[in-house]
Structure formats: C-alpha cells, structure tokens
Design a protein around this motif. Structure first.
Motif, PDB file in Angstrom:
ATOM      1  N   THR A  41       0.820  -1.212   0.000  1.00  0.00           N
ATOM      2  CA  THR A  41       0.000   0.000   0.000  1.00  0.00           C
ATOM      3  C   THR A  41       0.855   1.264   0.000  1.00  0.00           C
ATOM      4  O   THR A  41       1.985   1.278   0.497  1.00  0.00           O
ATOM      5  N   ASP A  42       0.290   2.327  -0.541  1.00  0.00           N
ATOM      6  CA  ASP A  42       0.970   3.624  -0.508  1.00  0.00           C
ATOM      7  C   ASP A  42       1.148   4.109   0.927  1.00  0.00           C
ATOM      8  O   ASP A  42       2.171   4.716   1.266  1.00  0.00           O
ATOM      9  N   ALA A  43       0.165   3.831   1.771  1.00  0.00           N
ATOM     10  CA  ALA A  43       0.226   4.287   3.157  1.00  0.00           C
ATOM     11  C   ALA A  43       1.450   3.716   3.862  1.00  0.00           C
ATOM     12  O   ALA A  43       2.167   4.432   4.575  1.00  0.00           O
ATOM     13  N   ASN A  46       4.795   5.135   2.306  1.00  0.00           N
ATOM     14  CA  ASN A  46       5.045   6.499   2.787  1.00  0.00           C
ATOM     15  C   ASN A  46       5.563   6.492   4.223  1.00  0.00           C
ATOM     16  O   ASN A  46       6.438   7.277   4.590  1.00  0.00           O
ATOM     17  N   SER A 330      -8.730   8.005   7.451  1.00  0.00           N
ATOM     18  CA  SER A 330      -8.038   7.862   6.169  1.00  0.00           C
ATOM     19  C   SER A 330      -6.943   8.916   6.104  1.00  0.00           C
ATOM     20  O   SER A 330      -6.876   9.828   6.937  1.00  0.00           O
ATOM     21  N   ALA A 331      -6.086   8.792   5.098  1.00  0.00           N
ATOM     22  CA  ALA A 331      -4.945   9.697   4.992  1.00  0.00           C
ATOM     23  C   ALA A 331      -5.364  11.146   4.789  1.00  0.00           C
ATOM     24  O   ALA A 331      -4.617  12.065   5.138  1.00  0.00           O
ATOM     25  N   ALA A 393      -0.366   4.378   9.911  1.00  0.00           N
ATOM     26  CA  ALA A 393      -0.275   3.956   8.511  1.00  0.00           C
ATOM     27  C   ALA A 393      -1.068   2.682   8.259  1.00  0.00           C
ATOM     28  O   ALA A 393      -1.671   2.509   7.186  1.00  0.00           O
ATOM     29  N   HIS A 396      -4.648   3.567   7.693  1.00  0.00           N
ATOM     30  CA  HIS A 396      -4.832   4.123   6.351  1.00  0.00           C
ATOM     31  C   HIS A 396      -4.665   3.053   5.276  1.00  0.00           C
ATOM     32  O   HIS A 396      -5.346   3.078   4.249  1.00  0.00           O
ATOM     33  N   ALA A 397      -3.755   2.098   5.517  1.00  0.00           N
ATOM     34  CA  ALA A 397      -3.544   1.024   4.545  1.00  0.00           C
ATOM     35  C   ALA A 397      -4.788   0.150   4.423  1.00  0.00           C
ATOM     36  O   ALA A 397      -5.148  -0.278   3.320  1.00  0.00           O
ATOM     37  N   GLU A 400      -7.216   2.051   2.357  1.00  0.00           N
ATOM     38  CA  GLU A 400      -6.757   2.031   0.959  1.00  0.00           C
ATOM     39  C   GLU A 400      -7.037   0.677   0.305  1.00  0.00           C
ATOM     40  O   GLU A 400      -7.515   0.603  -0.840  1.00  0.00           O
TER      41      GLU A 400
END
Length: 564
Positions: A41-43, A46, A330-331, A393, A396-397, A400
């Motif tokens: 995931t982007d979360a 990052n 969420s992010a 994270a 958020h992941a 996502e």
C-alpha cells in the motif's frame, strides 16, 4: 529494579490539530479486514520512507542522544508472518559494548518487565485459561494462614486469584519471599479494588509457574515457550562465560555499582529477568496473534481489558498495558476512531523494551533500547514515533486496500432493478451502504427494522465481525481458478442520522454522558422481521483472492454479484 510501569504521556499526536471523533457511532474493532500484505500500500510505503526522517529529527533537536543511545526496532505483520520494517541505530559511545560488533535482529538486550508477558503466557499455555480464576492459595498453600487479623495489616490471599495478580488487581506489592508476603507484607488495597502495578505479584506468579510445571522459572520458559516457538536467545541467565554470543553488554553504574547485565536473581526473574532479541519477540508476537499455542477463543479472552486506570486512554490486561488510540480514518481525513493497542513495557537502569500488538491491523512491533536514559524518555519517544508512523499507517492502509477490494455495485442478474452499492468514504469508518434497491424500491431501511425510516437522512455502515468461513462455496465456485482463496465473511450494518447530536464533554461537547448517542453495540442482531433467526442487519461478503465478488443478505436469502 524493574521499571515496568508506564507514564501517562501523550501516546499519539494527530498531525491535524482540528481532528474530531467520527460522526459515526461505531462498533469497537477493525473497520476493514487486515488479512493482506500491508507493504503493497501507498500508506505503508510512505510510512517506511518517512520514519528515518522522524528519527533524524529527534536526534537533531536533542530529544534523543545520537551518540549515547542504541536501539533496535522491528515492525512485523501477523497477516504475512514477516518483518515489514526494521531500523537499527548504534550510538558511537556504546559501540564497544556490542559483543560481536554488530547490531541486528539477534542482538540480546535485557527486556525488564516485558518478562511479565512471558510469565503469563507460559502459565496460560501450560495450564489453560481456567487457571486465571484459580485461587493462588490452591497452588501455593503456604500463603494461607496469615497471622494478622486487622484488614489494614493482612493480605487476604484467599481472595486473590492467578488472574488478579496477572492483571495487577491483587492489591499487593513489596518483597517476593512467600513467608514475608504471608506474614509481614501489608496490603495496599483489597483484591480487585483497583489496578496497582506490582512486581512482587509477578514474583508470586513465577512461583505459580514453577509449581504447576515442577520446573525452575527458566526451565519452564524454555520448555513451554522457547522450544515450541524456536526462540534462540530468550533466557533468565546471561550467556555463559567464554560462550560466543551477540549481545549489548553495558557496564554497571560506576557510582552505585548497580548492574543490569548479569544480575540474574531467579527470585525476581518472573517479574523482569529475561534477556531476549527482536527476533524472539517477533516470534512471540506472531504466536500470540495467530493462536499458535492457544485456542483462538483463549487468545481473544486474554487480549481484553481486565481493569482500568485513572486515564481515559489507558486500560490494563493480564499483563497488557492497553492504550486507546484516536486514529484518523483515512490519509486525507481529520476524523478519528478508537483502536486499542496492546503493549507491555519494560525497563531497567540502562535497558528498556516495548512490545506491542495491534489486533485491529494485524501488526506488532518491538523496540529494544540501551543507554543511560533508555528507561526514561528514550523508550517513550521511540514508542510514540513507531506508533504514530506505523500504526496510523496501518489504519490508512486498511482503508486504501478496502477501497480497491470491496467497493463496487452488486446486482441480481435475474431481477431488474435489484442492486446494491458499497463505498469507502474519506471521513466515515467501515463500508458505506450507499444504495440498495429491490425491483427499483430503496430498501436500506430494512436493516433498521422500520421500513418507514427516511433512508437518505441516515448513514448506513457495514463493519466486519471477525466470523470467517474459508474454503469451497457454491456461491463462489464460478470465480477465480482452482487455486483461488475463497472466503465468506460476516458483516453487520449499523444506521444512524448522518449528523449526530453533540458529543460528551470528553469528546468536545457538553455533559458527562453520550445520552444514547453512541449505543450501537447494544442493538446488533436485535432486529428480526422474518423470524428465521437471522438478524436484518447481517450481510455476508464473499471474497475470492481478497476481492469482494458477492454480497448475501441472509435475512431474505438475496445474493448479489459484482457488476463488472
């Protein structure tokens, strides 16, 4: 001395100062399934990229002494059974104390009161959950017969259970010798009255472990935990002289002569005497989370609060120190929801360890610290950083991942106008039941048991309940290949007005109570219009290789399939 107590420092700093609780009154537990590889995931990516910058900032502003502290961090996934992130820092002033010159996953530290977790785990694994309700005097009858009669002078051991000691509810403290605990030690509070951290209570639990196993404490840990889990470096004794080992061996205090390394009193070993590594702590974390040595029912029972503290964000388990986190949904959201982080902290003079599991997110971490300030500000600073970056994270992941795997429109191909749309929304937890029509009629109000309800004025959310059926399913056999993974998961729908009345004072509103604002937990499965034993709030989601393909509304038998 075992500095296992925890200070009530702020655990999580939400970056957005305007963060508010979610408008949705939600059920406690994960908002989305966490059985996926978080590293995709982007979360998470990052978070992994930002963490070194966070540590460097702590060095540059002087919060951490870059030359005087050494630490090892291991973040792991209990969904994939792997380390997902690791970070090592060796302070130049301590480099010479690394026995092999290398700091890694197998470097031994002293773990202080994280030992308490091993003690309780070994007792439960060996004797079963039922031992938690057994009276201590049933196992250690020599604690009977206290000579005192004044309630201010006598610990009533007959009132104290193994579980009371494990959850810091024994009301006792002081030295570990059983005759002293019986005849001389004064009570601090009655059993089960309040949570009071007690090293001596765990020294008694060490005696319990020895008695039920007929082994010494170290032998019991090796037989019950180390051997079945493959722990390589966990012991209540330092490595033998002349033995080659990987450890951070700090010298004793020059003024007092006190030393951590090599102070191997077996009387206090069960409270804070173990040596271990991030590797072994990861193996313990994976075993607990995946119920490797316990029945899943026992694991769930064990990982629950058994008492509270004077803080609204801290509860106590056996021996978990449970931190109630406000995580942004969420992010891109400033709305939060509550998630419980199960931790155990340990500290001696120059060593400190933090162990944590996040059941909602199927991740955990360990932090092992050494240096003059390890048991003070260092362990809390590192705990805060790891939690703020990686646990947030993980939340958020999951959002996502759910947005990609669970959202979409699902239809009955045989009935025109029968469809359902699920969404994942920035500021709201769980899946949104955006639309649900049967032959062109909006039937979202069915989940409320009141068809006259104005569905457009309500927020309908679905939450996973942790009930999963895996394997072949006639509803899913037409999806994927023979090797595809198929699951059916139970979810429950909750409904409420889209904008609720003011929160209580603790949440930024007025008054002491929610006044029924947040009573969703009290009405799950109560609605049953069809008298068939299935609540009108139950949905079963069918997944193939992690992607949602079917939605069953079990109350009526309706099955909807993904519209491509």
């Amino acid at each position: 001395m075992h500095l296992g107590f925890f200070f009530l420092l702020p655990l999580l700093s939400i970056p957005n100062i305007y963060a508010l609780p979610s408008d949705d009154c939600i059920l406690l537990g994960p908002m989305f399934p966490a059985e996926f590889d978080i590293t995709t995931t982007d979360a998470f990516r990052n978070a992994a990229e930002s963490f070194p910058r966070a540590i460097n900032s702590l060095f540059s502003n002087g919060t951490l002494n870059e030359t005087g502290v050494t630490f090892a961090i291991d973040v792991f996934s209990t969904a994939t059974n792997n380390t997902i992130y690791s970070y090592y820092h060796s302070g130049s002033a301590l480099d010479s104390y690394l026995s092999t010159g290398d700091l890694n996953d197998n470097t031994m530290f002293r773990i202080g009161s994280v030992t308490k977790l091993f003690t309780v785990y070994a007792i439960i694994v060996h004797s079963g959950w039922q031992i938690m309700e057994k009276g201590v005097v049933e196992i250690l009858p020599e604690l009977k017969g206290n000579k005192g009669s004044d309630p201010l002078d006598r610990i009533v051991w007959e009132d104290i259970t193994v579980g009371a000691l494990a959850a810091q509810l024994g009301g006792n403290g002081g030295p570990p010798f059983l005759d002293v605990m019986r005849d001389l030690k004064k009570p601090v509070a009655p059993a089960f009255a309040t949570t009071l951290y007690s090293d001596s209570g765990f020294q008694v639990l060490g005696q319990v472990l020895q008695r039920v196993t007929n082994l010494t404490f170290n032998e019991a840990i090796q037989k019950v935990l180390s051997k079945p889990l493959g722990l390589n470096s966990t012991s209540s004794f330092k490595p033998k002289d002349g033995e080659t080992f990987n450890g951070l061996v700090l010298p004793g205090d020059e003024v007092t002569g006190y030393q951590d390394w090599g102070l191997d009193s077996q009387i206090s070993a069960a409270s804070g005497g173990l040596y271990s590594t991030t590797r072994d702590l990861r193996m313990i974390g994976l075993a607990i989370s995946n119920s490797q040595l316990l029945d899943p029912r026992v694991t769930r029972a064990w990982m629950k609060p058994r008492g509270h503290t004077g803080s609204l964000i801290s509860s106590v388990g056996a021996p978990w120190e449970i931190n109630r986190l406000a995580l942004t949904i969420s992010a891109s959201s400033s709305r939060t929801r509550i998630s419980d982080l199960y931790t155990k902290l340990g500290g001696q003079q120059k060593y400190a360890t933090i162990f944590a599991l996040s059941p909602d997110h199927k991740i955990g971490y360990s932090i092992m610290v050494a240096g003059d300030t390890a048991a003070g500000i260092d362990r809390f600073t590192l705990r805060n950083s790891v939690t703020e970056v990686f646990v947030q994270a993980a939340e958020h992941a999951a959002w996502e991942h759910a947005e990609k795997a669970f959202t979409g429109t699902f239809v009955d191909p045989e009935t025109e106008g029968t469809n359902l749309t699920l969404t994942v929304d920035t500021d709201r937890p769980g899946l949104g039941l955006k639309e649900w029509f049967e032959e062109g009629v909006d039937i979202r109000a069915n989940v409320s048991g009141s068809p006259a309800l104005d569905a457009d004025a309500q927020s309908f959310r679905l939450y996973p309940m942790g009930l999963v059926s895996e394997g072949p399913s006639s509803l899913l056999e037409s999806y994927g290949s023979e090797s595809s993974e198929r699951k059916r998961m139970a979810w429950r729908a909750r409904f409420q007005p889209k904008k609720l009345v003011a929160h209580s004072a603790v949440e930024g509103g007025q008054g002491l109570f929610d006044n029924s604002r947040c009573e969703q937990w009290a009405s799950v499965d109560f609605l049953d219009l069809y008298s068939n034993g299935i609540g009108t709030d139950e949905f079963v989601l069918g997944l193939v290789d992690g992607r949602l393909e079917t939605v069953e509304y079990r109350s009526t038998g309706m099955v909807l399939k993904r519209l491509e």
